[in-house]
Enzyme design. Sequence first.
Site, PDB file in Angstrom:
ATOM      1  N   LYS A  17       7.648  -2.080  12.008  1.00 20.88           N
ATOM      2  CA  LYS A  17       8.417  -3.035  11.205  1.00 20.88           C
ATOM      3  C   LYS A  17       9.897  -3.068  11.585  1.00 20.88           C
ATOM      4  CE  LYS A  17       4.746  -3.698   8.579  1.00 20.88           C
ATOM      5  NZ  LYS A  17       4.714  -3.282   7.176  1.00 20.88           N
ATOM      6  N   ASP A  73      10.623  -0.233  -1.877  1.00 22.08           N
ATOM      7  CA  ASP A  73       9.875  -1.446  -1.568  1.00 22.08           C
ATOM      8  C   ASP A  73       9.404  -1.373  -0.128  1.00 22.08           C
ATOM      9  OD1 ASP A  73       8.795  -3.928  -2.167  1.00 22.08           O
ATOM     10  OD2 ASP A  73      10.662  -4.662  -3.042  1.00 22.08           O
ATOM     11  N   ASP A  83       8.300  -6.740   5.792  1.00 16.43           N
ATOM     12  CA  ASP A  83       7.631  -7.097   7.039  1.00 16.43           C
ATOM     13  C   ASP A  83       8.490  -6.792   8.257  1.00 16.43           C
ATOM     14  OD1 ASP A  83       5.042  -8.555   6.206  1.00 16.43           O
ATOM     15  OD2 ASP A  83       6.568  -9.438   4.927  1.00 16.43           O
ATOM     16  N   GLY A 132       4.841 -11.479   2.613  1.00 16.05           N
ATOM     17  CA  GLY A 132       3.512 -11.543   2.034  1.00 16.05           C
ATOM     18  C   GLY A 132       3.430 -11.800   0.549  1.00 16.05           C
ATOM     19  N   GLY A 133       4.228 -11.091  -0.253  1.00 20.31           N
ATOM     20  CA  GLY A 133       3.993 -11.068  -1.684  1.00 20.31           C
ATOM     21  C   GLY A 133       4.412 -12.298  -2.462  1.00 20.31           C
ATOM     22  N   GLU A 173      11.985  -9.116  -6.948  1.00 23.10           N
ATOM     23  CA  GLU A 173      12.383  -7.907  -6.231  1.00 23.10           C
ATOM     24  C   GLU A 173      13.902  -7.823  -6.119  1.00 23.10           C
ATOM     25  OE1 GLU A 173       8.549  -7.264  -3.276  1.00 23.10           O
ATOM     26  OE2 GLU A 173      10.110  -8.664  -2.699  1.00 23.10           O
ATOM     27  N   SER A 217       0.804  -1.215   0.000  1.00 24.17           N
ATOM     28  CA  SER A 217       0.000   0.000   0.000  1.00 24.17           C
ATOM     29  C   SER A 217       0.842   1.273   0.000  1.00 24.17           C
ATOM     30  CB  SER A 217      -0.944  -0.001   1.204  1.00 24.17           C
ATOM     31  OG  SER A 217      -0.218  -0.140   2.415  1.00 24.17           O
ATOM     32  N   THR A 218       2.004   1.266   0.654  1.00 26.11           N
ATOM     33  CA  THR A 218       2.837   2.472   0.663  1.00 26.11           C
ATOM     34  C   THR A 218       3.307   2.813  -0.742  1.00 26.11           C
ATOM     35  OG1 THR A 218       3.592   1.897   2.897  1.00 26.11           O
ATOM     36  CG2 THR A 218       4.833   3.585   1.734  1.00 26.11           C
TER      37      THR A 218
END
Length: 224
Positions: A113, A73, A76, A88-89, A95, A25-26
């Site tokens: 985090k 990027d 977590d 998560g991804g 990446e 989301s960021t």
Amino acid sequence: MKKKCALYASKLVKDGMVVGLGGGSTIQYLIDYVKDKDIQVVTPSAKTALKAQKEGLTVLNTQYVDHVDIAFDGCDEVDSHLNALKSGGGIHTQEKIIASMADEYIVLVDETKFHETLAFQVPVVVEVLPKAYSIVKKKLEKLNGNVELRTASNKDGFLMSDEGNILLDVYFDGVQDIRLLNQTLLMMPGVVDTSLFVDILTGMILVNDKGVFKKERNGEFYAL
């Protein structure tokens, strides 16, 4: 807080740059702040690519890119040594490819985090060639890893990476040497890559109630 973090990150983006954007989301907020700049984007995230294209940004195929000026990027967990853990991804291999091209690779996080040393509260995701599943699982369990095949509630069976490989969620307790764990995992035949990022980040931007701060490799936090 995420919007504030994205706003400060956007100030590092200049016209003419090739910019790497991860998922989360960021990063979605960051696109809103850079959409009017003359930049090109590379991303491992389909969601990010769609958002960038919708906002009029040019999205390049990573296959044809060998240099990125700056990449952003999420993660977590990140620690004071700029080790990071993603979970998560499931796109960490892509990446890392983008990170390897980037002059700067910066994670954007809130203070929840950040840990002095990675806490491993989330699993290390290990991407594995299907034919190596059994032997890699056995070796991970010998390292006292609790291994789970990644699944989703709205998909039958287990999840695969974009490249058709198996994703294993591996939970570790009491990791003493992050660098050694990373090297051990990467040396296993059949392991494509892991979601541990060691010696890859060049910086982090962290936001909390007191403001926005940046930390670079071997440096201290300073206010932005």
